[in-house]
Design a protein around this motif. Sequence first.
Motif, PDB file in Angstrom:
ATOM      1  N   LEU A 189     -11.123  20.892  47.969  1.00  0.00           N
ATOM      2  CA  LEU A 189     -11.614  19.997  49.285  1.00  0.00           C
ATOM      3  C   LEU A 189     -10.882  18.613  49.365  1.00  0.00           C
ATOM      4  O   LEU A 189     -10.211  18.522  50.435  1.00  0.00           O
ATOM      5  N   LEU A 190     -10.775  18.031  48.343  1.00  0.00           N
ATOM      6  CA  LEU A 190     -10.079  16.765  48.499  1.00  0.00           C
ATOM      7  C   LEU A 190      -8.505  17.031  48.716  1.00  0.00           C
ATOM      8  O   LEU A 190      -7.992  15.895  49.825  1.00  0.00           O
ATOM      9  N   GLU A 191      -7.907  17.837  48.071  1.00  0.00           N
ATOM     10  CA  GLU A 191      -6.558  18.006  48.315  1.00  0.00           C
ATOM     11  C   GLU A 191      -6.172  18.830  49.666  1.00  0.00           C
ATOM     12  O   GLU A 191      -5.133  18.508  50.339  1.00  0.00           O
TER      13      GLU A 191
ATOM     14  N   LEU B  55     -19.517  16.098  46.507  1.00  0.00           N
ATOM     15  CA  LEU B  55     -18.342  15.589  47.220  1.00  0.00           C
ATOM     16  C   LEU B  55     -18.159  13.983  47.655  1.00  0.00           C
ATOM     17  O   LEU B  55     -17.087  13.424  47.393  1.00  0.00           O
ATOM     18  N   ALA B  56     -19.246  13.574  48.028  1.00  0.00           N
ATOM     19  CA  ALA B  56     -19.327  11.853  48.260  1.00  0.00           C
ATOM     20  C   ALA B  56     -18.940  11.303  47.035  1.00  0.00           C
ATOM     21  O   ALA B  56     -18.425  10.347  46.707  1.00  0.00           O
TER      22      ALA B  56
ATOM     23  N   THR C 237      -8.103  12.274  52.349  1.00  0.00           N
ATOM     24  CA  THR C 237      -8.422  11.528  51.018  1.00  0.00           C
ATOM     25  C   THR C 237      -7.914  10.253  50.676  1.00  0.00           C
ATOM     26  O   THR C 237      -6.817  10.301  50.800  1.00  0.00           O
ATOM     27  N   ASP C 238      -8.759   9.507  50.317  1.00  0.00           N
ATOM     28  CA  ASP C 238      -8.187   8.163  49.577  1.00  0.00           C
ATOM     29  C   ASP C 238      -8.202   8.187  48.313  1.00  0.00           C
ATOM     30  O   ASP C 238      -9.217   8.198  47.527  1.00  0.00           O
ATOM     31  N   TRP C 239      -7.191   8.560  47.744  1.00  0.00           N
ATOM     32  CA  TRP C 239      -7.103   9.009  46.319  1.00  0.00           C
ATOM     33  C   TRP C 239      -7.146   7.677  45.453  1.00  0.00           C
ATOM     34  O   TRP C 239      -7.480   7.710  44.209  1.00  0.00           O
TER      35      TRP C 239
END
Length: 224
Positions: free
Chosen positions: A89-91, A211-212, A96-98
């Motif tokens: 989901l992040l990718e 996710l958070a 997304t702030d890595w």
Amino acid sequence: MAMLETLDPTREDTMFKAATIALSLGLAALLITPPLLAQSPPATPTPGHQMGHPMGHHMPGHHTTAPTAGAPTLPGQDAFGAIAEVVRLLEADPGTDWSRVDLERLRQHLIDMNEVVLRSEVKSSSVPGGLAMEITGAARTEQAVRAMVAPHAVELDRTSEWAARTEPIPGGLRLTVTARTPEDAKTVARIRGLGFVGLLVQGGHHGPHHLAMAKGEALPGHRH
């Protein structure tokens, strides 16, 4: 006495020449055949083995490949699968702030979930309108109970049917869940039937919370 037949010299010479020609043609065929075979077009590579790359190996410039047919799809471990899902989901999210991503925070939460679900001790007793549960454990299990059960009670208390609260006890917490309408026998029976672990899985907040956590966002009431 019969006389021997005299051989015709011309006929003998003709037979010798014919045999010589046949032998020459045979030798020529043997010499010509290998080059012809060498010039034959190469066999067409089978799918997945072109350029010496067996199926399933990464080709240059490719990040992922389709799973081999018949390969297992389950990750083999629940926490591994949960983290893998969040990573996908992040990718997939260009926003997304890595620099804030914290997957270790999520891993620690999943360890807490494992401790609470599998290692804690639960003593339940019926109370007017619902159920009281004493959830305890030692060391990491106690920490996990305090970290998970209290914020979950807040989520349960937000429902229209149930009221939930926690209070500290030695080794953990006491969770009390009751029907907002104590006379609603069906709701009271449902609370008691679900018990601790059934109440723990209620609500759709677990996935968004995971996710958070991975994104490094603050979660009010959570100790992670």
